[in-house]
Design an enzyme around this catalytic site. Sequence first.
Site, PDB file in Angstrom:
ATOM      1  N   ARG A  40      68.369   9.552  43.450  1.00 50.96           N
ATOM      2  CA  ARG A  40      68.568   8.533  44.479  1.00 50.96           C
ATOM      3  C   ARG A  40      68.829   9.119  45.864  1.00 50.96           C
ATOM      4  NH1 ARG A  40      72.850   3.752  43.573  1.00 50.96           N
ATOM      5  NH2 ARG A  40      71.532   3.457  41.748  1.00 50.96           N
ATOM      6  N   HIS A  60      60.147   1.084  40.325  1.00 52.27           N
ATOM      7  CA  HIS A  60      61.507   1.207  40.875  1.00 52.27           C
ATOM      8  C   HIS A  60      62.266  -0.117  40.706  1.00 52.27           C
ATOM      9  CE1 HIS A  60      64.286   3.581  43.319  1.00 52.27           C
ATOM     10  NE2 HIS A  60      64.556   2.500  44.020  1.00 52.27           N
ATOM     11  N   TYR A 113      56.682 -11.212  56.560  1.00 53.18           N
ATOM     12  CA  TYR A 113      56.045 -11.324  57.876  1.00 53.18           C
ATOM     13  C   TYR A 113      55.327 -10.046  58.300  1.00 53.18           C
ATOM     14  CZ  TYR A 113      59.063 -15.427  58.315  1.00 53.18           C
ATOM     15  OH  TYR A 113      59.682 -16.630  58.118  1.00 53.18           O
TER      16      TYR A 113
END
Length: 747
Positions: free
Chosen positions: A31, A77, A122
Amino acid sequence: MATANNIEHIALREYAEKAYLDYSMYVILDRALPHIGDGLKPVQRRIIYAMSELGLKSVSKFKKSARTVGDVLGKFHPHGDMACYEALVLMAQPFSYRYPLIEGQGNFGSPDDPKSFAAMRYTESRLSAYADSLLAELEEGTVDWVPNFDGTLREPALLPARLPNVLLNGTTGIAVGMATDIPPHNLRELVNALIHILDNPDATPGDIFKHVPGPDYPTEAEIITPKSEIRDIYRTGNGAIRMRAVYTQEEDEIVITALPYQVSGAKILEQIAQQMQDKKLPLVSDLRDESDHENPTRLVIVPRSNRVDIAALMDHLFATTDLERSYRVNLNMIGLNGRPQVKGLVQILNEWLEYRIATVKRRLNHRLDAINHRLHILEGLIIVYLNLDEIIRIIRKEDEPKPVLMKRYKLSEEQADAILDTKLRHLAKLEEMQIRREQDTLSKERDEIEKTLASSARMKKLIRQELSVSAEKYGDKRKSPIIERKEAQAMKETEILPTEPLTVILSSKGWVRAAKGHEIDPTSLSYKAGDEFLSSAAGRSNQPAVFLDSTGRAYSLPAHTLPSARGQGEPLTGKLNPPPGAEFIGSLFGEPEQLYVLASDAGYGFIVKLADLYGKNRAGKAVLSPPKGSRALTPKLITDIEKEYVAIVSNIGNLLIFPLKELPALAKGKGNKMISIPGSKVVSREEFVKDIAIVNEKQNILIIGEGKPFTLKPSDWKNFIGARAHRGHKLPRGCRSVGKLRVENTG
């Protein structure tokens, strides 16, 4: 440990220890820390791979970022969508990444607010051209493939990076018990360093420092860290880099054209405006943000006048705002051995070259296998043209032509399949010539690959060529200039503030105010009911004002922070913390070298320098130590210690005058005896000092009591001159009720 009903019993301590260690290793390896090979964390690697699988190359059309995030979460993931999207956005921000891996279309944030990006529904995104350096060799047998989280798909364990992305873009991360802060670097500089190491395997940090003089951030602000410190950072892997904004002077205005890495222009203006609001920066009269598309950073600072020292002002702003900022460097990453380690620059470059050499060897071996396989097939196809009629007869007559062909012409199963799959139109004479040309070409390529794999020199030459091509394709000039500068120093408050004349006025109830100028008559000001004028002192606005209380403690306040004399002021107790029962009895203000007489009504006192009374504590500073049962008197200003006298009078009318120079100069203490007052009477308060005054031979002494003031001219008060610590002489019977002593000029 025992089991019952398929339940395993483990001590809580053992379970917690193992669970936390497993979690720690997961956070460190999967991570928070990047791998030295491709310089990516797992989430970044999965985003890049998922986008390549979606066909979002740099020449493709943009696709909604939500599509990419959905693929990443669904296939590779299984974590939060916003965390994944933020990682995608970060790789697309040209002000965050030195060489962005993603191209964004839409609102991907701004330098003022990197997290102001629009929602993923968007925005649109695709891979950048630079991302090809990570993906170009992915399908060429260069990396290991591992199952995804549910075992239904496979994903690359690492990407076959052609460049040391771990240093090019850098990264930050916090794991369990460790962190990483890797700054970005310039691509051409790193490639030059890698080529130098290929040519000189024993290269030292000093050799590499000639090629890589320091980090290169995606901003044109200056790196001002001394080169010796940068060299130490590259040697140890730890340290800090300082960056400073770049400014120019246009007429009488200061224009900031570049800010340190990840510093917001809006925050800079806010920090400067706050200093102006707090009256700590009167040298600046106005601020403007003129940034636009043509000038991404253009902050304008307008000095109050053309007499302002621009260099000193900017030095102050560098020291007190984010116009100068420090960045931690911690070159911590996961090495080729799979373990996290803080590495020096030379170690990182050498280890990355190991990774690159291993990747190129795997690529070449993969290509060699493919060539050998193809040559094997071509050998079988050539047999077709040498025995065309017989092979056609076998195919037409035999029920199972494949084993017959294999036996007759000693073919492998793959060759036989290739012959049987050949179309009739490929049996032309021209096709045979093309096959022989392909054989020649592939044979030459095979020979070259085998020579390269067998020679370390040829391998280094190949890698050197590929690095040079990548540098030419993706490289650019350094953005962050490295210029050594002196450490920025904040200007002292006394240097910043205007030096206007001020008069500090203290009332008997402890209310304070400051009036501009020295001509004001403090007794003419209005006071609250029951309050009246007590003390005033003249100085300048950049000097501290000092206040003395009845216990002998001195308190300092910046004069420019005192309320205006247009009102009735503010109580000092709102700004200071005097002891219970203490009263403010006087104000002192002016040059630090000014002298005052401090005295107690027990008849003890000394001369003190104003600078010795300065302090920063709200609770004040113990200066005068009055004997038990006595209190401090209003301090008196000294004008000329050689020519002045101390006049001291007791409540029963004893007046003593002696030369001022007979008093000692002390920084604090009880002082010396000024007038003789019996000790027993001090405690009972039967006799005590009522007031003191500083007088010269050209001044009258006014004795103010219950009736009309009584004036002692110099010819009169000289009769009261005596030795210090004597009793003095009685005043005339009509003026023994003394309230205060005042001094006025004769004539």
